[in-house]
Write a protein that holds these residues in place. Structure first.
Motif, PDB file in Angstrom:
ATOM      1  N   LEU A 227      -4.016  12.136  58.305  1.00 33.42           N
ATOM      2  CA  LEU A 227      -3.383  11.053  57.561  1.00 33.42           C
ATOM      3  C   LEU A 227      -3.597  11.190  56.053  1.00 33.42           C
ATOM      4  N   ILE A 228      -4.741  11.749  55.647  1.00 30.97           N
ATOM      5  CA  ILE A 228      -4.978  11.957  54.215  1.00 30.97           C
ATOM      6  C   ILE A 228      -3.989  12.978  53.671  1.00 30.97           C
ATOM      7  N   GLU A 229      -3.787  14.053  54.415  1.00 28.07           N
ATOM      8  CA  GLU A 229      -2.830  15.074  53.995  1.00 28.07           C
ATOM      9  C   GLU A 229      -1.407  14.513  53.986  1.00 28.07           C
ATOM     10  N   ALA A 230      -1.108  13.632  54.947  1.00 32.38           N
ATOM     11  CA  ALA A 230       0.230  13.029  55.016  1.00 32.38           C
ATOM     12  C   ALA A 230       0.497  12.126  53.814  1.00 32.38           C
ATOM     13  N   ALA A 231      -0.589  11.596  53.211  1.00 29.46           N
ATOM     14  CA  ALA A 231      -0.440  10.704  52.051  1.00 29.46           C
ATOM     15  C   ALA A 231      -0.379  11.469  50.740  1.00 29.46           C
ATOM     16  N   ASN A 232      -0.322  12.801  50.801  1.00 25.52           N
ATOM     17  CA  ASN A 232      -0.318  13.620  49.584  1.00 25.52           C
ATOM     18  C   ASN A 232       0.810  13.186  48.651  1.00 25.52           C
ATOM     19  N   GLY A 233       0.489  12.936  47.389  1.00 30.84           N
ATOM     20  CA  GLY A 233       1.470  12.476  46.419  1.00 30.84           C
ATOM     21  C   GLY A 233       1.683  10.982  46.420  1.00 30.84           C
ATOM     22  N   GLY A 234       0.965  10.289  47.306  1.00 31.79           N
ATOM     23  CA  GLY A 234       1.117   8.837  47.410  1.00 31.79           C
ATOM     24  C   GLY A 234      -0.216   8.134  47.479  1.00 31.79           C
ATOM     25  N   THR A 235      -0.287   7.122  48.348  1.00 32.39           N
ATOM     26  CA  THR A 235      -1.462   6.256  48.434  1.00 32.39           C
ATOM     27  C   THR A 235      -1.975   6.215  49.858  1.00 32.39           C
ATOM     28  N   LEU A 236      -3.290   6.302  50.013  1.00 35.63           N
ATOM     29  CA  LEU A 236      -3.940   6.121  51.309  1.00 35.63           C
ATOM     30  C   LEU A 236      -4.683   4.799  51.295  1.00 35.63           C
ATOM     31  N   PHE A 237      -4.340   3.920  52.239  1.00 34.12           N
ATOM     32  CA  PHE A 237      -5.002   2.615  52.342  1.00 34.12           C
ATOM     33  C   PHE A 237      -5.879   2.613  53.575  1.00 34.12           C
ATOM     34  N   LEU A 238      -7.191   2.527  53.361  1.00 30.88           N
ATOM     35  CA  LEU A 238      -8.162   2.477  54.454  1.00 30.88           C
ATOM     36  C   LEU A 238      -8.642   1.043  54.612  1.00 30.88           C
ATOM     37  N   ASP A 239      -8.100   0.364  55.617  1.00 30.72           N
ATOM     38  CA  ASP A 239      -8.505  -1.011  55.894  1.00 30.72           C
ATOM     39  C   ASP A 239      -9.771  -1.002  56.744  1.00 30.72           C
ATOM     40  N   GLU A 240     -10.605  -2.009  56.525  1.00 30.90           N
ATOM     41  CA  GLU A 240     -11.899  -2.132  57.235  1.00 30.90           C
ATOM     42  C   GLU A 240     -12.711  -0.849  57.114  1.00 30.90           C
ATOM     43  N   ILE A 241     -12.862  -0.386  55.884  1.00 29.63           N
ATOM     44  CA  ILE A 241     -13.580   0.867  55.659  1.00 29.63           C
ATOM     45  C   ILE A 241     -15.055   0.743  56.006  1.00 29.63           C
ATOM     46  N   GLY A 242     -15.548  -0.483  56.108  1.00 28.81           N
ATOM     47  CA  GLY A 242     -16.942  -0.689  56.512  1.00 28.81           C
ATOM     48  C   GLY A 242     -17.227  -0.222  57.930  1.00 28.81           C
ATOM     49  N   GLU A 243     -16.168  -0.007  58.733  1.00 26.60           N
ATOM     50  CA  GLU A 243     -16.330   0.469  60.108  1.00 26.60           C
ATOM     51  C   GLU A 243     -16.302   1.992  60.208  1.00 26.60           C
ATOM     52  N   LEU A 244     -16.139   2.682  59.088  1.00 27.57           N
ATOM     53  CA  LEU A 244     -16.045   4.138  59.109  1.00 27.57           C
ATOM     54  C   LEU A 244     -17.408   4.755  59.436  1.00 27.57           C
ATOM     55  N   PRO A 245     -17.492   5.684  60.420  1.00 25.16           N
ATOM     56  CA  PRO A 245     -18.767   6.328  60.757  1.00 25.16           C
ATOM     57  C   PRO A 245     -19.330   7.112  59.576  1.00 25.16           C
ATOM     58  N   LEU A 246     -20.649   7.289  59.547  1.00 24.99           N
ATOM     59  CA  LEU A 246     -21.319   7.954  58.435  1.00 24.99           C
ATOM     60  C   LEU A 246     -20.818   9.382  58.228  1.00 24.99           C
ATOM     61  N   GLU A 247     -20.536  10.096  59.337  1.00 26.45           N
ATOM     62  CA  GLU A 247     -20.059  11.477  59.198  1.00 26.45           C
ATOM     63  C   GLU A 247     -18.705  11.517  58.486  1.00 26.45           C
ATOM     64  N   ALA A 248     -17.822  10.592  58.857  1.00 22.78           N
ATOM     65  CA  ALA A 248     -16.520  10.542  58.213  1.00 22.78           C
ATOM     66  C   ALA A 248     -16.657  10.084  56.762  1.00 22.78           C
ATOM     67  N   GLN A 249     -17.645   9.239  56.489  1.00 15.04           N
ATOM     68  CA  GLN A 249     -17.889   8.802  55.109  1.00 15.04           C
ATOM     69  C   GLN A 249     -18.223   9.981  54.208  1.00 15.04           C
ATOM     70  N   ALA A 250     -19.038  10.904  54.721  1.00 15.27           N
ATOM     71  CA  ALA A 250     -19.433  12.073  53.937  1.00 15.27           C
ATOM     72  C   ALA A 250     -18.217  12.943  53.610  1.00 15.27           C
ATOM     73  N   ARG A 251     -17.324  13.106  54.565  1.00 11.36           N
ATOM     74  CA  ARG A 251     -16.122  13.909  54.333  1.00 11.36           C
ATOM     75  C   ARG A 251     -15.178  13.206  53.364  1.00 11.36           C
ATOM     76  N   LEU A 252     -15.103  11.870  53.473  1.00  5.36           N
ATOM     77  CA  LEU A 252     -14.238  11.115  52.562  1.00  5.36           C
ATOM     78  C   LEU A 252     -14.760  11.201  51.128  1.00  5.36           C
ATOM     79  N   LEU A 253     -16.079  11.218  50.974  1.00  6.90           N
ATOM     80  CA  LEU A 253     -16.676  11.342  49.657  1.00  6.90           C
ATOM     81  C   LEU A 253     -16.249  12.651  48.993  1.00  6.90           C
ATOM     82  N   ARG A 254     -16.141  13.714  49.780  1.00  9.48           N
ATOM     83  CA  ARG A 254     -15.710  15.011  49.234  1.00  9.48           C
ATOM     84  C   ARG A 254     -14.257  14.936  48.748  1.00  9.48           C
ATOM     85  N   VAL A 255     -13.436  14.189  49.483  1.00  9.70           N
ATOM     86  CA  VAL A 255     -12.041  14.018  49.059  1.00  9.70           C
ATOM     87  C   VAL A 255     -11.993  13.363  47.685  1.00  9.70           C
ATOM     88  N   LEU A 256     -12.825  12.336  47.486  1.00  5.07           N
ATOM     89  CA  LEU A 256     -12.838  11.621  46.215  1.00  5.07           C
ATOM     90  C   LEU A 256     -13.414  12.474  45.092  1.00  5.07           C
TER      91      LEU A 256
END
Length: 468
Positions: A227-256
């Motif tokens: 879904l992040i790749e699909a949002a390329n050139g646009g906006t990614l909206f992550l609702d209820e990001i507080g529910e994101l697992p720690l492993e996925a959080q680490a990968r998302l941090l790299r994206v940012l």
């Protein structure tokens, strides 16, 4: 051809909308506000050719627009027409004065005359008005100070690529705010991908967000774009990001941090150009303190933090939203627009709405389905509220329609109504009077008409003009 830019400052939405339609049909560009404070907050006044303002407004009077306009002509309109008020507003610098209810042709003549006296100027570039008193921001409705501040901040942050964290209770409209940010950004022509992090199983969330290669896990029979790749050139909206697992959080941090992703099972990274907007009803600061949410990700997310107030904190917005949502539900069901009983309006104001706007909309939809006629009551709304309805009790007399119930202090309800209006009509707008009495503006008008007829029959010396 644009005849000129006009700002309407009027707290009565029906009057404001009607006047706006009239002027737009005659090729004027029209903006609107519900108070002096809102006009000052939302617009650069020097961009207008004319300001049409009601005299009596919530907060500051309409004559305050004369000082704020700095030379822009101000036409004052009022339902409290008198020679004294006309003279006083003209002395303060108003360019003209018109009494409500006004004739459409009269209003157009006044506006045309004012415009004719103004020196011709080059056409101004057309700008999209993204914050509007009547419709809010990109479909988000709100007129209270907290919502005006939210609109102002959205307007400032939307054109940037800043990461935004939206805080708010469930049902407050976090996705609407995210969509407003996207639609008013430079990325509006790109995709907006919305993801509810709480709705995706923990075992699949990394694959959903980052994609995977064929054979990277059991069941991965083909490569898949995340879904992040699909949002390329646009906006990614992550609702209820507080529910994101720690492993996925680490990968998302790299994206940012790096602006790149790596699919599950891949050894290669690829660049992505994505703006991230996150939302949650949870306290991420508290979660990061307890180790349930990465602190470094939290600080990356809250570059700009927007808070949406709960419905119970928004004052009279609840009534405005109730009217708009009722119209929406009735139109959806192809029905004539229903109306609220005074008891229902009082119940709506008193209820705490823990589910916020979503709960309000569902209650209204239920009421439209279940009510036996076109009047919405507290019972059909299913609100367990003890309404303070002294003014709303049914008539108890049997001597005709003019017999009314009595209050505990011995006054009839109509006596109470009459006394309250007479004591407060010089300090309050009609909207404020109606809200204090717990009735609609239509009901206020009907009661004034009824009393005027009674006074006429009895030869009362009370001035009918005070009631109409």
């Amino acid at each position: 051809m644009n005849q000129g830019n006009i700002l309407i400052v009027e707290d009565e939405e029906i009057i404001r909308a009607s006047l706006k339609r009239l002027l737009e049909r005659n090729h004027y560009s029209v903006s609107e506000a519900g108070s002096v404070h809102e006009a000052e907050l939302s617009y650069t006044l020097k961009e207008f050719d004319l300001i049409i303002s009601d005299l009596r407004l919530p907060g500051s009077p309409g004559t305050e627009m004369i000082n704020l306009a700095e030379g822009i002509p101000v036409l004052i309109m009022t339902s409290y027409a008198s020679l004294n008020s006309a003279v006083s507003t003209m002395k303060m610098g108003a360019v003209d004065y018109i009494a409500k209810p006004f004739d459409h042709s009269e209003m157009l003549e006044r506006v045309a005359a004012i415009m004719a006296r103004k020196p011709a100027s080059p056409d101004k570039s057309t700008e999209e008005v993204i914050c509007d008193a009547g419709s809010g921001y990109s479909g988000i409705l709100g007129q209270c100070d907290a919502m005006k501040l939210l609109f102002k901040r959205i307007r400032k942050v939307a054109p940037t690529d800043a990461t935004v964290l939206i805080q708010g209770e469930s049902g407050t409209g976090k996705e609407l705010v995210a969509r407003a940010l996207h639609e008013n950004s430079r990325r509006s022509n790109g995709p907006m991908i919305s993801v509810n992090c709480a709705a995706i199983p923990e075992t699949l969330i990394e694959s959903e967000l980052f994609g995977h290669e064929k054979g990277s896990f059991t069941g991965a029979t083909a490569a898949r774009t995340g879904l992040i790749e699909a949002a390329n050139g646009g906006t990614l909206f992550l609702d209820e990001i507080g529910e994101l697992p720690l492993e996925a959080q680490a990968r998302l941090l790299r994206v940012l941090q790096e602006g790149e992703i790596r699919r599950v099972g891949s050894v290669h990274s690829q660049k992505v150009d994505v703006r991230l907007i996150a939302a949650t009803h949870r306290n991420l600061r508290k979660l990061s303190g307890s180790g349930e949410f990465r602190e470094d990700l939290y600080y990356r997310l809250k570059v700009v933090e927007l808070r949406i107030p709960a419905l119970r904190e928004r004052g009279n917005d609840v009534l405005m939203l109730a009217e708009k949502l009722l119209e929406k539900v009735c139109n959806k069901m192809e029905l004539e627009v229903y109306s609220y009983s005074p008891e229902a309006m009082a119940a709506i104001c008193q209820h705490q709405w823990p589910g916020n706007v979503r709960e309000l909309e569902h209650a209204i939809e239920r009421a439209v389905i279940l009510c036996d006629d076109d009047i919405i009551t507290p019972e059909t709304l299913d609100l367990d509220v003890h309404v303070k309805s002294t003014l709303f009790r049914a008539d108890t007399g049997n001597g005709g329609s003019d017999n009314v119930a009595e209050t505990q202090d011995g006054l009839s309800l109509e006596d109470y109504f009459q006394r309250f209006v007479l004591e407060h009509q010089d300090q309050m707008t009609e909207t404020e009077l109606a809200q204090k009495l717990g009735i609609s503006r239509k009901t206020l008008w009907e009661r004034r008409q009824r009393l005027a007829r009674i006074f006429h029959k009895q030869g009362s010396s009370l001035c009918q003009g005070a009631w109409i």
